[in-house]
Design a protein around this motif. Structure first.
Motif, mmCIF file in Angstrom:
data_model
loop_
_atom_site.group_PDB
_atom_site.id
_atom_site.type_symbol
_atom_site.label_atom_id
_atom_site.label_comp_id
_atom_site.label_asym_id
_atom_site.label_seq_id
_atom_site.Cartn_x
_atom_site.Cartn_y
_atom_site.Cartn_z
ATOM 1 N N SER A 1 43.101 49.783 40.067
ATOM 2 C CA SER A 1 43.425 48.739 39.150
ATOM 3 C C SER A 1 44.642 49.367 38.479
ATOM 4 N N LYS A 2 45.154 48.245 37.689
ATOM 5 C CA LYS A 2 46.410 48.571 36.994
ATOM 6 C C LYS A 2 46.349 49.726 36.062
ATOM 7 N N LYS A 3 45.482 49.714 35.440
ATOM 8 C CA LYS A 3 45.245 50.694 34.288
ATOM 9 C C LYS A 3 44.675 52.186 34.920
ATOM 10 N N GLU A 4 43.928 52.012 35.898
ATOM 11 C CA GLU A 4 43.696 53.572 36.725
ATOM 12 C C GLU A 4 45.153 54.012 37.302
ATOM 13 N N MET A 5 45.948 52.978 37.610
ATOM 14 C CA MET A 5 47.220 53.625 38.470
ATOM 15 C C MET A 5 48.229 53.958 37.352
ATOM 16 N N ALA A 6 47.973 53.337 36.026
ATOM 17 C CA ALA A 6 48.799 53.730 34.901
ATOM 18 C C ALA A 6 48.440 55.130 34.665
ATOM 19 N N ASN A 7 46.983 55.341 34.451
ATOM 20 C CA ASN A 7 46.621 56.632 33.887
ATOM 21 C C ASN A 7 46.837 57.886 34.956
ATOM 22 N N ALA A 8 46.763 57.464 36.346
ATOM 23 C CA ALA A 8 47.189 58.532 37.448
ATOM 24 C C ALA A 8 48.915 58.937 37.318
ATOM 25 N N ARG A 9 49.442 57.781 37.107
ATOM 26 C CA ARG A 9 50.921 58.139 36.793
ATOM 27 C C ARG A 9 51.125 59.047 35.648
ATOM 28 N N THR A 10 50.466 58.690 34.493
ATOM 29 C CA THR A 10 50.529 59.669 32.980
ATOM 30 C C THR A 10 50.074 61.002 33.721
ATOM 31 N N LYS A 11 49.007 61.371 34.356
ATOM 32 C CA LYS A 11 48.419 62.597 34.686
ATOM 33 C C LYS A 11 49.185 63.238 35.705
ATOM 34 N N PHE A 12 50.000 62.545 36.663
ATOM 35 C CA PHE A 12 50.917 63.372 37.421
ATOM 36 C C PHE A 12 52.172 63.443 36.842
ATOM 37 N N GLY A 13 52.681 62.830 35.987
ATOM 38 C CA GLY A 13 53.675 63.129 35.070
ATOM 39 C C GLY A 13 53.564 64.540 34.117
ATOM 40 N N LEU A 14 52.364 64.270 33.448
ATOM 41 C CA LEU A 14 52.013 65.401 32.529
ATOM 42 C C LEU A 14 51.830 66.856 33.274
#
Length: 117
Positions: A72-85
């Motif tokens: 989902s858009k929310k799950e993809m946004a969370n994954a992007r944040t996790k990868f970035g961090l």
């Protein structure tokens, strides 16, 4: 398309054997396989999904991975944040002692480090 990639990889392994005398993977008979995986739900999450798929494959290797993650858009946004961090936490950049533009310990044009006089 898979055959094209497989052929290119086999050519790479042949070259590696000839040029570098390395035959560690060149003699393996590679086989293709299909792995069910979640599908993207938008037009901008391909990279995130491919990264998550690669992670799942590496963690399960040599077994085939069971890929179960949300797209989902929310799950993809969370994954992007996790990868970035994760990338930032692994960085060796020190904001207090390095230039934010080029990472040099002495920013360009900052003059000599000692004064004569």
């Amino acid at each position: 398309m898979l055959e094209e990639y497989t052929g290119n990889y086999c050519e790479f392994l042949k070259m590696r054997k000839i040029c570098h005398a390395k035959n560690d993977w060149g003699s393996i008979k590679w086989r293709g396989a299909s792995m069910p995986h979640p599908l993207r739900q938008d037009s901008s999450s391909c990279g995130v999904i491919v990264t998550m798929m690669a992670k799942a494959v590496m963690e399960a290797f040599p077994a085939l991975s069971l890929m179960s993650f949300g797209t989902s858009k929310k799950e993809m946004a969370n994954a992007r944040t996790k990868f970035g961090l994760g990338l930032l936490s692994g960085s060796v950049f020190d904001m207090d002692n390095h230039c934010a533009m080029c990472s040099a310990s002495k920013p360009p044009g900052s003059g000599p480090t000692t004064t004569d006089g």
